[in-house]
Design a protein around this motif. Structure first.
Motif, PDB file in Angstrom:
ATOM      1  N   ASP A 131      -7.371 -11.999 -19.282  1.00  8.43           N
ATOM      2  CA  ASP A 131      -5.988 -12.139 -18.822  1.00  8.43           C
ATOM      3  C   ASP A 131      -5.148 -10.913 -19.167  1.00  8.43           C
ATOM      4  OD1 ASP A 131      -5.949 -15.678 -19.616  1.00  8.43           O
ATOM      5  OD2 ASP A 131      -6.582 -14.617 -17.795  1.00  8.43           O
ATOM      6  N   ASP A 132      -5.521 -10.167 -20.204  1.00  6.29           N
ATOM      7  CA  ASP A 132      -4.719  -9.002 -20.600  1.00  6.29           C
ATOM      8  C   ASP A 132      -4.835  -7.852 -19.603  1.00  6.29           C
ATOM      9  OD1 ASP A 132      -4.666  -9.101 -24.209  1.00  6.29           O
ATOM     10  OD2 ASP A 132      -4.600 -10.709 -22.741  1.00  6.29           O
ATOM     11  N   LEU A 133      -5.811  -7.915 -18.726  1.00  7.02           N
ATOM     12  CA  LEU A 133      -5.987  -6.852 -17.742  1.00  7.02           C
ATOM     13  C   LEU A 133      -4.991  -7.058 -16.594  1.00  7.02           C
ATOM     14  CD1 LEU A 133      -7.722  -4.399 -16.934  1.00  7.02           C
ATOM     15  CD2 LEU A 133      -9.177  -5.978 -15.667  1.00  7.02           C
ATOM     16  N   LYS A 134      -4.084  -6.123 -16.432  1.00  8.08           N
ATOM     17  CA  LYS A 134      -3.064  -6.211 -15.397  1.00  8.08           C
ATOM     18  C   LYS A 134      -3.598  -5.622 -14.099  1.00  8.08           C
ATOM     19  CE  LYS A 134      -0.257  -7.770 -18.526  1.00  8.08           C
ATOM     20  NZ  LYS A 134       0.065  -9.200 -18.573  1.00  8.08           N
ATOM     21  N   VAL A 135      -3.418  -6.396 -13.024  1.00  7.66           N
ATOM     22  CA  VAL A 135      -3.909  -5.968 -11.707  1.00  7.66           C
ATOM     23  C   VAL A 135      -2.711  -5.729 -10.801  1.00  7.66           C
ATOM     24  CG1 VAL A 135      -5.358  -6.541  -9.728  1.00  7.66           C
ATOM     25  CG2 VAL A 135      -5.999  -7.323 -12.026  1.00  7.66           C
ATOM     26  N   ASN A 136      -2.625  -4.540 -10.242  1.00 10.61           N
ATOM     27  CA  ASN A 136      -1.569  -4.185  -9.296  1.00 10.61           C
ATOM     28  C   ASN A 136      -2.203  -3.656  -8.011  1.00 10.61           C
ATOM     29  OD1 ASN A 136       0.635  -4.716 -11.101  1.00 10.61           O
ATOM     30  ND2 ASN A 136       0.080  -2.820 -12.166  1.00 10.61           N
ATOM     31  N   TRP A 137      -1.649  -4.106  -6.903  1.00  7.38           N
ATOM     32  CA  TRP A 137      -2.121  -3.647  -5.593  1.00  7.38           C
ATOM     33  C   TRP A 137      -1.017  -2.854  -4.927  1.00  7.38           C
ATOM     34  CZ3 TRP A 137      -7.031  -4.675  -3.616  1.00  7.38           C
ATOM     35  CH2 TRP A 137      -7.808  -5.588  -4.335  1.00  7.38           C
ATOM     36  N   SER A 138      -1.386  -1.782  -4.212  1.00  2.83           N
ATOM     37  CA  SER A 138      -0.416  -0.987  -3.455  1.00  2.83           C
ATOM     38  C   SER A 138      -1.001  -0.655  -2.094  1.00  2.83           C
ATOM     39  CB  SER A 138      -0.054   0.304  -4.195  1.00  2.83           C
ATOM     40  OG  SER A 138      -1.186   1.138  -4.331  1.00  2.83           O
ATOM     41  N   HIS A 139      -0.094  -0.484  -1.147  1.00  2.73           N
ATOM     42  CA  HIS A 139      -0.462  -0.182   0.235  1.00  2.73           C
ATOM     43  C   HIS A 139       0.263   1.069   0.682  1.00  2.73           C
ATOM     44  CE1 HIS A 139       0.051  -1.104   4.759  1.00  2.73           C
ATOM     45  NE2 HIS A 139      -1.127  -0.528   4.568  1.00  2.73           N
ATOM     46  N   ASN A 140      -0.492   2.134   0.981  1.00  3.74           N
ATOM     47  CA  ASN A 140       0.081   3.426   1.407  1.00  3.74           C
ATOM     48  C   ASN A 140       1.098   3.929   0.391  1.00  3.74           C
ATOM     49  OD1 ASN A 140      -1.462   3.511   3.727  1.00  3.74           O
ATOM     50  ND2 ASN A 140       0.101   2.542   5.002  1.00  3.74           N
ATOM     51  N   GLY A 141       0.743   3.784  -0.893  1.00  3.95           N
ATOM     52  CA  GLY A 141       1.594   4.313  -1.946  1.00  3.95           C
ATOM     53  C   GLY A 141       2.754   3.427  -2.335  1.00  3.95           C
ATOM     54  N   THR A 142       2.907   2.270  -1.711  1.00  8.49           N
ATOM     55  CA  THR A 142       4.011   1.358  -2.012  1.00  8.49           C
ATOM     56  C   THR A 142       3.436   0.073  -2.581  1.00  8.49           C
ATOM     57  OG1 THR A 142       5.279   2.290  -0.194  1.00  8.49           O
ATOM     58  CG2 THR A 142       6.049   0.194  -1.083  1.00  8.49           C
ATOM     59  N   ALA A 143       4.058  -0.394  -3.661  1.00  8.70           N
ATOM     60  CA  ALA A 143       3.593  -1.625  -4.298  1.00  8.70           C
ATOM     61  C   ALA A 143       3.717  -2.796  -3.324  1.00  8.70           C
ATOM     62  CB  ALA A 143       4.383  -1.895  -5.565  1.00  8.70           C
ATOM     63  N   ILE A 144       2.706  -3.646  -3.322  1.00  7.30           N
ATOM     64  CA  ILE A 144       2.683  -4.789  -2.399  1.00  7.30           C
ATOM     65  C   ILE A 144       3.515  -5.918  -2.984  1.00  7.30           C
ATOM     66  CG2 ILE A 144       1.196  -6.559  -1.362  1.00  7.30           C
ATOM     67  CD1 ILE A 144      -1.005  -4.485  -1.200  1.00  7.30           C
ATOM     68  N   LYS A 145       4.379  -6.466  -2.150  1.00  5.68           N
ATOM     69  CA  LYS A 145       5.143  -7.645  -2.535  1.00  5.68           C
ATOM     70  C   LYS A 145       4.373  -8.873  -2.052  1.00  5.68           C
ATOM     71  CE  LYS A 145       9.586  -5.262  -2.300  1.00  5.68           C
ATOM     72  NZ  LYS A 145      10.946  -5.244  -1.677  1.00  5.68           N
ATOM     73  N   TYR A 146       4.032  -9.730  -2.994  1.00 12.48           N
ATOM     74  CA  TYR A 146       3.180 -10.860  -2.672  1.00 12.48           C
ATOM     75  C   TYR A 146       3.995 -11.954  -1.995  1.00 12.48           C
ATOM     76  CZ  TYR A 146       0.184  -8.375  -5.888  1.00 12.48           C
ATOM     77  OH  TYR A 146      -0.553  -7.412  -6.506  1.00 12.48           O
ATOM     78  N   THR A 147       3.441 -12.461  -0.894  1.00 16.99           N
ATOM     79  CA  THR A 147       4.067 -13.532  -0.130  1.00 16.99           C
ATOM     80  C   THR A 147       2.980 -14.564   0.201  1.00 16.99           C
ATOM     81  OG1 THR A 147       3.648 -12.388   1.968  1.00 16.99           O
ATOM     82  CG2 THR A 147       5.730 -11.912   0.854  1.00 16.99           C
TER      83      THR A 147
END
Length: 1650
Positions: free
Chosen positions: A1451-1467
């Protein structure tokens, strides 16, 4: 192989042919560009226009033209008629809308020149039989073309040639009709046109018409053949060359009413256009009909001036220009006037024979003009928006009718040009300068400069402009000086100056407004105020012009806008469209410019030289060079950025590509660092990126200047005060200063200026007499305004003693022309600022002088005097020789000789009755020191030299001398002879002619007596003497220039950026073996003066045997400089200098010389002795050397002197302490060396200690190591330890202080070492407990043990609870481990391991809590992140899933996703999650916007680890297709028809009973239902009722079952997505039969049993 004729005539231009990059034409010709210029090429346009002429019965011309176009020989032919010009009418243009047609040997009158000041071309008749002079009859003028943009208008414009051609066609048709000519239609086939021209026309006509037309046909045929032959040979790219004057115009002196003709001949191609100017104004032949006649025939250009009068006395310029450049040649015309019966012989006799009041000027005969100013304007005050007028009455005596003075107004030294803001007027006796709308930009020092002939006078006063009243009280004042710093297709950088008044609160920033020229619509360019006084305006339309204004804003509101800027076009001046050009008409050289066709398939290369040229907190400006590989089409640029330290490049201008090689970036995070790169693109694709820039931080690179200091007010007048200050330190890009004043005690400050002033001195006007004021100053640059300086001392406003304003009040005008700051009376010769200094330097620099009449006279005098020099040279030589013999004969040596002549005689300063000469000492001194110089002079009248006279009786020791008692305005020549003990040398060559007159030049004269010494292979020392004439203010410094002796004059380069205060310079940038020359220029507040005579040439080389000055410190500490010379002459002497000033009789120095050695001893070397000490050897070839003593060298020498006075034992290592392995303490030091007699005293707390049970001492004299040992440190051992060493006369000591925390730490370390020694006697840990993370993401606790045996036990604990270990530890490798799998928060705690046996025990603890646990978890997360697999793409029913697997997830591992250099806003559509060891990103219902580069960043707490996948192109298409397939399959599966339930597999029912079955059916759309019996369709009837209701319920009913109803039934449901059959079996039985069957079955069974 011989060259073609056209190449022979132009072969002297071959050197320039190979330069394909054509120079840009001059701006004055760019203004002549006509909007009617037609850019086209090819034969179509011309053929269509020729067809129009064909329809108007000029078939022969149009057919021939079409033929020439199709053969790519010539664009058109141009004919002209010398008669019937009255027949030209507007309707004629409709007959032939073609380019002008003319034969190569004929020219057409330029009718449009009647409306233009351009010169007319020569005119010839169509039927003229004349040929061009000096050319063969078959010569064709070469045609030249270029591949760059050229300005139309250099030759005849397209519109003019169209009109000429149309006029010719109209005339020809009219003549043909008059003669009864009717033309037959001819074939339009181009290949037959030439042959058809040879045929005779089948119609009747007169002999006159037939001859004329045949001549026309032959001429056209010849033109076409020559053009075709020319095009076969011509290389269009290599023949262009710039104009060159073959014959230059010659100056003339004529009498009044005579005619004069100036001739010149110019070569160049395209054929240069030549324009004549008078005093830099183009000559308009139409303004004065009959006055001027301008002709151009056969390459010879002439300007004829008829009936010359005094107004024609001027400088005339012939300017030749073509697309390769511009060249000018000058000539002067002097018109003389008769006055009664004037004796011409008296005139030529010279000025000495004329009356004192008589002199010749271009304006007639007058001794001088006296100019006075009456009703003068004073210091003026105005307000923005008001009108103001400055004026004064000008009185000139004597008055000459019909001649008006030249009036010029200046502001701050710059000429004032009439504009919409300011107008000038001259009424005949009054000059006026009117401001229609005052602006703060108008504030400054205004000077009226009146010139009459050779005399001028001027008057100056200051104009102050106050701010207009603010619309909002408390709002700031308007900015000023809004200008464009840089402009291209994409942006324009605007700069401005901050206002002096901020409205009472600090200015928060500025708004920039723009307005397109031609509209009244202003729009704001920035949403938030910018603080930096520069801003790039974007969003412009290419090619359109804009004006700008700026408004300041503070917390109160927005102030008034500034004055609008000058219009600026959104065009790139450096990057032009890649165009090619071809000649439209070969005989005119006209260039038709067309766009080149793009070359397909060439992807542009990367741009080069990318750099950040400006960076502020608001924007960053990039600049680069276009790529070398680019094809012929235009290219666009895309700019990319990335954060410093990463490679995540993002495109900045995706929607708006850049067209110019410069770009401004906004929306950058302030304080963040970026890198940038640029790509090029065209139709062929996007090229590779350029090299990235260095890391650039988004912040203001320019700091706000520091406040000025030392504000000093001084009295001036009863309403003004002069304020001086010291400039701001380390200020960059300083704009100027604002000065404010305040009445003492009022607390209210008022601005003294609203336009920043440069310099450090200003006169504050408009003060109240008798009041006491204080002043303060602020500095301003583009970053903002500095803090206020400290207030000055109070000063009462009243007139200073003597009154008047110092000429240095306005230092900001230091770069203005001479006289702008001078308001004193007196006349000033016009030749002083230019001619005199050029004359002083002779012809060395080859600089042109003003073409004034006095200068021309000087030129003539020099040429005449040179013829009589040899005739009159003997008497002075003999006389000088007598002088030399009387002084030198008794001392003459056989090996000595008289010196060679001095040279380069220069006038250093001139007064009314005296002149100061300078010269260079002889190259050869004759083996003895030069003891002096003798100067002779003579008068030169009208070029005729007089007799020589002695200027000095006593020899002059310096290379400069002031000659007194000369005649004012008389021309003199000089000679100089040098003398040594051998006698007087030969006199120098006769100098140039110098005029004795008062100099009023503001800048200083040239330095003199340049000499070089200490010549080495890479350096030398250059020395000079200050100029005799310092100008209006004292000399403040010097600039030194250098070039190689063989280099051209334009290759001089400066050696110092800031002015030197000294009169010497060590040059350090020489190349060995290269010959150099040097020159020096002096500078004062008025500017930089003329350069000195040259020093050199000198070769940079270190001669054999060269020795240097050596510094020495003897045993008594005495410091001295020593020099030795092995090449001394018998009479040579040593000369010591400090900073190249002799040190004779200096109380701080003592010089001793003996033989070839010299020594200079310092009595008490100190700070006052800093400098360069040099030693020169006289009577040698420049032998010298120097030694620099700066602060660092001074410290070194003083330390060395102290060491020699009081010797010390050199210490290699100071006293130190160390703890040994068993806890013992060792004190030690090391000397450089010790003799056998060295002794050491050991001191502890000022008491000597000796060797005993507690202390052990040892000395190793070989190594110089001195030691003392102690078993342990106790509390009483805290203190100071000193080792005192004595070795003969030298002493030394070293001390170590062990007190406080230092001693406690050392004591603790010693005790720890002792305990460690005890611990290691039993089992112990060689390495304590530590952790590591394995590749499987497990945590391994390990330790290393030592000194163990079989009986040794090891026990693990966590949080004081024993951990059971399955395996028994094996100590073979000495490593003990504990493996923790899938480490998580539950494993946090304190781990302990105990090692024990009968010898003792040892333990090790490891805390894995708090920060230690976080650090371990970070490493675990890092290992997990590194184990992640590459991102993969998976299509699902819902959409597209991107996923990666890890060894295991925490759980301590932080996962971040980005698309074309912009952070993805999850919906709901885009989700992220973890399933087991799978980390995924789910994109439901993907769209094209989801294409691009996806980055998964796994952050372990310290760093991020990225995995990327490109979801675009084929990858996206395949994933999307699979998603669609799965989705469709899911839809089919979901909506297909099916039986949900309700039907049994088997139904057993008694006959006669009712059977009711119900089942649920599903399907979308509603399925069709049918029933089967024994695989046959079953229909509903009264017996078997089949129903389907509500689209989901099916009913099967049999009211009375019969045996025939038994069978296999099926329910079939079906819709468009599929069908399904549900089978069941119905079995009908009769009870009696059932019983009978049972009974029958029993006997059968019994039989089987048996």
């Amino acid at each position: 192989m011989s060259l073609p004729f056209y190449q022979k005539l132009h072969e002297h231009y071959d050197r320039s042919y190979h330069n394909k990059n054509l120079r840009t034409t001059m701006s004055q010709y760019q203004q002549e560009k006509k909007s009617s210029a037609i850019y086209t090429h090819g034969s179509t346009a011309y053929s269509s226009r020729s067809s129009a002429a064909h329809r108007q019965k000029s078939e022969a011309i149009s057919q021939a033209s079409a033929t020439s176009y199709q053969q790519q020989a010539s664009r058109a032919s141009e004919f002209a008629l010398s008669s019937a010009v009255s027949q030209k009418a507007a309707s004629a243009y409709d007959y032939g809308f073609s380019h002008g047609l003319t034969d190569s040997s004929l020219m057409l009158e330029d009718y449009s020149s009647k409306l233009s000041p351009q010169t007319k071309r020569a005119k010839k008749s169509l039927l003229s039989g004349e040929k061009k002079e000096n050319l063969p009859s078959d010569y064709m003028v070469p045609i030249f073309s270029g591949r760059q943009v050229h300005v139309s208008g250099i030759t005849d414009t397209e519109e003019e040639r169209i009109k000429e051609a149309a006029a010719y066609i109209a005339q020809r048709n009219l003549l043909a009709r008059e003669e009864g000519v009717t033309a037959a239609k001819q074939s339009t086939v181009s290949k037959q046109s030439t042959s058809m021209l040879r045929q005779e026309e089948g119609f009747e006509k007169s002999r006159k018409v037939a001859i004329r037309e045949k001549a026309e046909h032959l001429s056209l045929k010849k033109t076409l053949e020559e053009t075709e032959a020319y095009h076969k040979k011509l290389n269009e790219d290599n023949l262009l060359h710039a104009p060159e004057f073959v014959i230059k115009p010659r100056s003339h002196t004529v009498w009044e009413k005579e005619n004069v003709k100036l001739h010149c001949s110019v070569a160049g191609w395209p054929e240069p256009r030549l324009t004549w100017y008078k005093n830099q104004v183009p000559i308009d032949v139409h303004a004065n009909p009959g006055k001027y006649i301008i002709e151009s025939r056969y390459g010879m250009h002439t300007l004829e001036i008829n009936a010359c009068d005094f107004e024609d006395t001027a400088q005339y310029r012939a300017s030749a220009m073509n697309v390769k450049g511009e060249l000018s040649a000058y000539a002067s015309v002097v018109v003389k006037r008769y006055k009664g019966e004037f004796d011409e012989t008296r005139f030529h006799a010279g000025a000495s024979t004329l009356p004192l009041s008589f002199a010749v000027t271009p304006y007639g005969y007058a001794s001088k003009f006296e100019i006075h100013f009456d009703d003068k304007f004073d210091v003026s005050f105005g307000r923005e928006g008001e009108t103001m007028s400055l004026g004064c009455r000008v009185v000139i005596t004597p008055e000459i009718k019909h001649f008006q003075p030249e009036i010029q107004w200046y502001r701050n030294g710059a000429p004032v040009s009439p504009s919409k803001w300011v107008q000038t007027h001259w009424s005949g006796d009054r000059a006026t300068l009117t401001f229609s709308h005052l602006n703060k930009e108008d504030e400054g020092l205004y000077t009226i400069h009146v010139r009459m002939g050779e005399y001028y006078e001027q008057y100056s006063a200051y104009v102050f402009v106050r701010d207009a009243d603010a619309e909002i009280e408390g709002a700031p004042a308007s900015p000023l000086d809004v200008v464009s710093l840089d402009a291209n297709k994409d942006y324009i950088i605007i700069s401005w100056k901050q206002p002096a008044v901020d409205g009472g609160s600090p200015i928060l920033g500025y708004f920039i407004d723009k307005c397109e020229v031609g509209t009244d619509s202003w729009s704001q360019c920035n949403d938030t105020p910018v603080k930096f006084a520069r801003f790039p305006v974007t969003g412009l339309i290419e090619g359109r012009s804009y004006i700008f204004r700026v408004r300041a804003v503070n917390k109160t509101g927005i102030g008034l806008p500034s004055r609008v800027s000058e219009p600026v076009a959104a065009l790139d001046p450096a990057e032009k469209a890649r165009l090619k050009s071809r000649p439209s008409a070969p005989w005119t050289g006209q260039i038709i410019v067309t766009e080149e066709e793009p070359t397909e398939g060439i992807v542009p290369g990367p741009p080069t030289d990318l750099s950040v040229i400006e960076a502020t907190q608001s924007y960053v400006v990039l600049s680069w060079k276009p790529p070398r590989q680019r094809g012929h089409e235009g290219i666009l640029y895309f700019v990319e950025k990335c954060d410093a330290g990463t490679e995540n490049w993002q495109q900045v201008n995706m929607e708006l590509p850049v067209k110019s090689p410069r770009f401004a970036l906004f929306d950058l995070t302030e304080g963040k660092s970026y890198r940038f790169r640029v790509r090029c693109s065209n139709s062929a694709g996007v090229g590779e990126p350029s090299e990235a820039t260095e890391v650039t931080m988004v912040e203001d690179k320019l700091d706000i200047p520091k406040p000025p200091s030392n504000i000093i007010p001084s009295r001036n007048t009863d309403t003004s005060v002069v304020v001086t200050w010291e400039e701001s330190k380390d200020a960059k890009e300083l704009v100027g200063y604002y000065i404010e004043s305040s009445i003492v005690g009022s607390g209210k400050w008022e601005p003294c200026n609203n336009n920043p002033v440069k310099g450090t001195r200003f006169t504050c006007h408009g003060l109240t007499t008798g009041q006491s004021y204080i002043f303060r100053v602020r500095a301003v640059n583009a970053a903002g305004l500095s803090e206020y300086s400290q207030d000055s001392e109070a000063i009462e406003v009243k007139a200073a003693i003597g009154g008047g304003v110092s000429p240095a009040v306005w230092p900001e005008l230091s770069d203005t022309p001479g006289g702008l700051t001078d308001s004193r009376g007196g006349m000033h010769g016009i030749s002083q600022p230019t001619f005199k200094k050029d004359a002083l330097l002779g012809s060395k620099l080859n600089k042109p002088s003003l073409p004034s009449s006095s200068h021309n006279l000087g030129q003539t005098e020099v040429s005449k005097v040179s013829e009589t020099v040899q005739e009159e040279l003997s008497p002075p030589q003999q006389k000088a020789a007598v002088k030399g013999e009387s002084k030198s004969d008794p001392l003459k040596k056989k090996d000595l000789a008289a010196p060679s002549p001095p040279y380069d005689i220069t006038c250093l300063e001139s007064f009314r009755d005296s002149m100061v000469l300078g010269w260079k000492q002889p190259d050869k001194t004759g083996g003895a020191e030069i003891t002096g110089y003798y100067v002779n002079y003579r008068e030169v009248i009208d070029g005729v030299p007089g007799r020589w006279r002695e200027a000095n009786i006593k020899a002059v020791s310096d290379e400069a001398y002031k000659i007194s008692n000369l005649k004012e305005n008389m021309v003199y020549q000089f000679q100089v002879a040098a003398m040594n003990i051998a006698g007087l040398g030969a006199p120098s060559a006769v100098s140039a002619s110098f005029k004795c007159e008062e100099w009023t030049i503001a800048v200083p004269g040239p330095p003199h007596s340049l000499k070089y010494s200490e010549v080495r292979k890479t350096s030398l020392v250059l020395q000079w003497k200050p100029p005799v004439h310092s100008g209006r203010t004292p000399v403040t410094g010097y600039f030194v220039d250098m070039k190689e002796a063989s280099a051209k004059e334009d290759q001089w380069r400066g050696l110092n950026e800031a002015a030197l205060k000294n009169t010497y310079l060590r040059v350090q940038v020489l190349k060995e073996g290269v010959s150099y020359v040097f020159r020096v220029r002096a500078v004062n507040q008025a500017g930089v003066g003329k350069p000195s005579d040259l020093a050199g040439p000198v070769v940079a080389e270190t001669r054999p045997g060269t020795k240097e000055v050596v510094v020495n410190v003897d045993d008594d500490g005495v410091i001295s400089l020593n020099f030795e010379c092995d090449q001394m002459a018998p009479n040579s002497e040593f000369t010591w200098s400090k900073d190249y000033v002799p040190t004779e009789e200096s109380p701080r120095l003592e010089v001793e010389s003996k033989g070839n050695k010299t020594k200079m001893t310092f009595k008490d070397l100190g700070m006052e002795d800093l400098g360069i000490y040099s030693c020169d050897v006289t009577d040698t070839d420049g032998i010298a050397s120097s030694y620099l003593i700066d602060e660092e060298e001074l410290k070194r020498l003083l330390a060395l002197s102290q060491e020699h006075k009081f010797p010390t034992v050199p210490v290699k290592s100071e006293l130190a302490v160390e703890i040994l392995e068993k806890g013992q303490v060792r004190f030690w030091m090391q000397a450089e060396k010790l003799s056998g007699n060295a002794k050491v005293n050991y001191i502890f707390n000022d008491k000597e200690i000796f060797e005993g049970p507690k202390y052990k001492m040892h000395i190793d004299r070989n190594t110089g190591i001195i030691e003392m040992f102690m078993e342990k440190l106790q509390d009483e051992d805290e203190g100071t330890y000193t080792f005192q060493v004595q070795d003969g006369r030298a002493t030394g000591h070293s001390t170590l202080v062990l007190i406080g925390d230092v001693y406690k730490k050392l004591q603790k370390e010693a005790e720890f070492r002792r305990q460690e020694c005890i611990r290691k006697q039993g089992p112990h840990f060689a390495e304590y407990l530590s952790w590591e993370v394995t590749g499987e993401c497990n945590v391994l606790l390990k330790c290393k043990v030592a000194n163990i045996k079989k009986e040794t036990h090891i026990v693990w604990y966590k949080d004081e609870r024993e951990i059971s270990v399955d395996e028994k530890h094996d100590f073979k490798d000495g490593i003990c481990t504990l493996l923790i799998t899938e480490f998580s928060k539950k494993d946090a705690g304190i781990y302990e391991v105990i090692l024990k046996d009968d010898r003792g025990k040892d333990k090790s603890r490891l805390k894995l809590v708090d920060e230690a646990f976080k650090e371990l978890m970070a490493e675990v997360c890092k290992t997990v992140a590194l184990s992640a697999t590459d991102l993969k793409i998976q299509s699902t029913v819902e959409g597209i899933r991107l996923y990666s697997f890890v060894t295991y997830y925490v759980d301590d591992l932080k996962v971040n996703w980005s698309h074309n250099g912009t952070a993805i806003k999850y919906t709901d559509r885009v989700k992220s999650g973890v399933t087991g060891e799978q980390i995924w990103l789910q994109i439901n219902e993907p769209t094209p916007n989801d294409k691009g580069k996806y980055v998964m960043e796994l952050f372990d707490g310290k760093t991020g680890h990225q995995k990327t996948v490109d979801l675009s192109g084929q990858a996206y298409d395949e994933a999307f297709d699979e998603f669609q397939r799965l989705k469709q399959a899911a839809i089919v599966e979901k909506n297909r028809a099916r039986v949900v339930g309700g039907l049994p597999d088997v139904v057993t029912i008694q006959e006669g009973k009712a059977l009711n079955l119900t089942c649920i059916v599903w399907g979308d759309p509603t399925p069709e239902v049918s029933w089967l019996k024994n695989e046959k369709l079953l229909a509903s009837d009264e017996h078997c009722n089949l129903r389907f209701e509500a689209g989901k319920t099916a009913y099967f009913t049999i009211s009375g079952v019969r045996t025939s109803d038994s069978g296999k039934y099926g329910l079939v449901v079906k819709n468009k997505y599929g069908s399904e059959t549900s089978d069941f079996t119905v079995s009908v039985f009769i009870p009696e039969e059932e019983a009978r069957k049972v009974a029958e079955e029993r006997p059968k069974g019994n039989k089987k049993t048996k």
